[in-house]
Scaffold this active site. Structure first.
Site, PDB file in Angstrom:
ATOM      1  N   TYR A 179       0.808  -1.215   0.000  1.00 29.93           N
ATOM      2  CA  TYR A 179       0.000   0.000   0.000  1.00 29.93           C
ATOM      3  C   TYR A 179       0.845   1.271   0.000  1.00 29.93           C
ATOM      4  CZ  TYR A 179      -4.378  -2.452   1.377  1.00 29.93           C
ATOM      5  OH  TYR A 179      -5.491  -3.239   1.437  1.00 29.93           O
ATOM      6  N   CYS A 225       5.655   0.598  10.269  1.00 35.84           N
ATOM      7  CA  CYS A 225       4.980  -0.288   9.324  1.00 35.84           C
ATOM      8  C   CYS A 225       4.965  -1.667   9.951  1.00 35.84           C
ATOM      9  CB  CYS A 225       5.726  -0.312   7.980  1.00 35.84           C
ATOM     10  SG  CYS A 225       5.101  -1.555   6.819  1.00 35.84           S
ATOM     11  N   THR A 226       3.832  -2.369   9.859  1.00 38.49           N
ATOM     12  CA  THR A 226       3.728  -3.664  10.541  1.00 38.49           C
ATOM     13  C   THR A 226       4.589  -4.741   9.899  1.00 38.49           C
ATOM     14  OG1 THR A 226       1.707  -4.139   9.276  1.00 38.49           O
ATOM     15  CG2 THR A 226       1.444  -3.216  11.486  1.00 38.49           C
ATOM     16  N   HIS A 227       5.083  -4.513   8.687  1.00 35.10           N
ATOM     17  CA  HIS A 227       6.033  -5.461   8.100  1.00 35.10           C
ATOM     18  C   HIS A 227       7.404  -5.383   8.775  1.00 35.10           C
ATOM     19  CE1 HIS A 227       3.078  -5.551   4.820  1.00 35.10           C
ATOM     20  NE2 HIS A 227       3.700  -6.605   4.330  1.00 35.10           N
ATOM     21  N   CYS A 270      -2.340  -1.873   9.824  1.00 33.54           N
ATOM     22  CA  CYS A 270      -1.628  -1.197   8.735  1.00 33.54           C
ATOM     23  C   CYS A 270      -1.510   0.283   9.077  1.00 33.54           C
ATOM     24  CB  CYS A 270      -2.376  -1.383   7.420  1.00 33.54           C
ATOM     25  SG  CYS A 270      -1.606  -0.540   6.018  1.00 33.54           S
ATOM     26  N   THR A 303      -0.360   2.663   7.284  1.00 37.32           N
ATOM     27  CA  THR A 303      -0.741   3.515   6.166  1.00 37.32           C
ATOM     28  C   THR A 303      -2.239   3.772   6.175  1.00 37.32           C
ATOM     29  OG1 THR A 303       1.125   2.749   4.832  1.00 37.32           O
ATOM     30  CG2 THR A 303      -0.722   3.735   3.659  1.00 37.32           C
TER      31      THR A 303
END
Length: 288
Positions: free
Chosen positions: A64, A206-208, A95, A97
């Site tokens: 995203y 960011c959750t990643h 997320c 974002t």
């Protein structure tokens, strides 16, 4: 000062359950653009192991971070409606974002339905810094979002905040490239300038990025604290469930179901690395 990464959670191989009819026994829906939100799901599973969970990875539309805000807002609205239609008693926006661009609109679309959203840990970072400089690692859309601007203005006006977009990190996690020379070089390109500028606290926006945390901490060094807001999201979810009378009625460990808008086989291969022992990934019902 750093904290060791959380160990992976191993799940029994179970088939996807039907949504229980009792509201307290219904699942909590969690969604992200892809598999990064598993870092939030992991924290929820640790804090609330009795809660059934439904994770929705919008892998067909990931990442995203560089998409137009209107596209992200539209996808978030569709995914939340999908989770609600599936019988979820509450939702977690895993997320940053989406939170930064549209959380107020999403909550307005679902009045009375608990929606817990992750956001960068700017407030605790501002409280922890000794140098007076903190760094926020995020996607381009999060860095430019009104949500992050509000957080900084409200909670970090007295410190210097360095925001850093990290293009390519999300894609690495989605491919399962969590370590190795190329990943370390990609991480160092964005982390070292923040540390060289004096940042002594880094926020994972960011959750990643928690899946890259061991590399981030290695590059940043032991004097830099790395903050992941996922545990705070899990605590807030527990509070919301109890406040609304929605907590699961049994203390028994509950199942986790995984849906994706992408290719279930491809997503499943990476999922097994990020969440060992996970059940088979199911295709998102309907058109996705």
């Amino acid at each position: 000062m750093t904290a060791p990464p959380a160990p992976p959670i191993r799940e029994p191989a179970v088939s996807a359950p039907a949504v229980p009819p009792a509201l307290g026994g219904a699942p909590v829906g969690v969604f992200d653009s892809g598999l990064g939100g598993l870092s939030v799901l992991r924290a929820i599973r640790t804090a609330l192991p009795h809660e059934p969970l439904l994770y929705l990875a919008d892998s067909a539309h990931a990442p995203y971070g560089d998409k137009p805000p209107t596209v992200i807002q539209a996808r978030a609205a569709v995914l939340l409606q999908t989770l609600r239609a599936a019988g979820c008693k509450a939702a977690v926006v895993a997320c940053n974002t989406v939170t930064g661009l549209s959380i107020q609109a999403l909550r307005a679309q679902h009045p009375g339905w608990p929606i817990v959203a992750i956001e960068p840990a700017v407030k605790p970072a501002a409280q922890l810094t000794h140098s007076g400089i903190i760094g926020v690692l995020a996607t381009r859309n999060t860095v430019c979002s009104p949500g992050l601007a509000r957080l900084i203005a409200t909670h970090a006006a007295q410190v210097r905040v360095l925001t850093q977009a990290c293009p390519g990190w999300v894609e690495r996690v989605e491919r399962g490239e969590l370590d190795g020379p190329d990943t370390e070089a990609a991480v160092a390109a964005f982390v070292r300038p923040l540390c060289d500028a004096g940042a002594d606290v880094l926020v994972l926006g960011c959750t990643h990025y928690p899946f890259l945390r061991p590399v981030i901490e290695r590059v940043a060094g032991p004097r830099v604290t790395v903050l992941d807001p996922a545990p705070a999201v899990a605590r807030e979810l527990g509070r919301q469930l109890h406040a609304h009378g929605l907590a699961a009625p049994t203390p028994a460990a509950a199942a986790v179901t995984f849906w994706t808008s992408g290719d279930p086989a491809q997503v499943g291969r990476v999922l097994q690395r990020l969440w060992p022992g996970a059940p088979a990934v199911l295709a998102l019902p309907g058109a996705g």
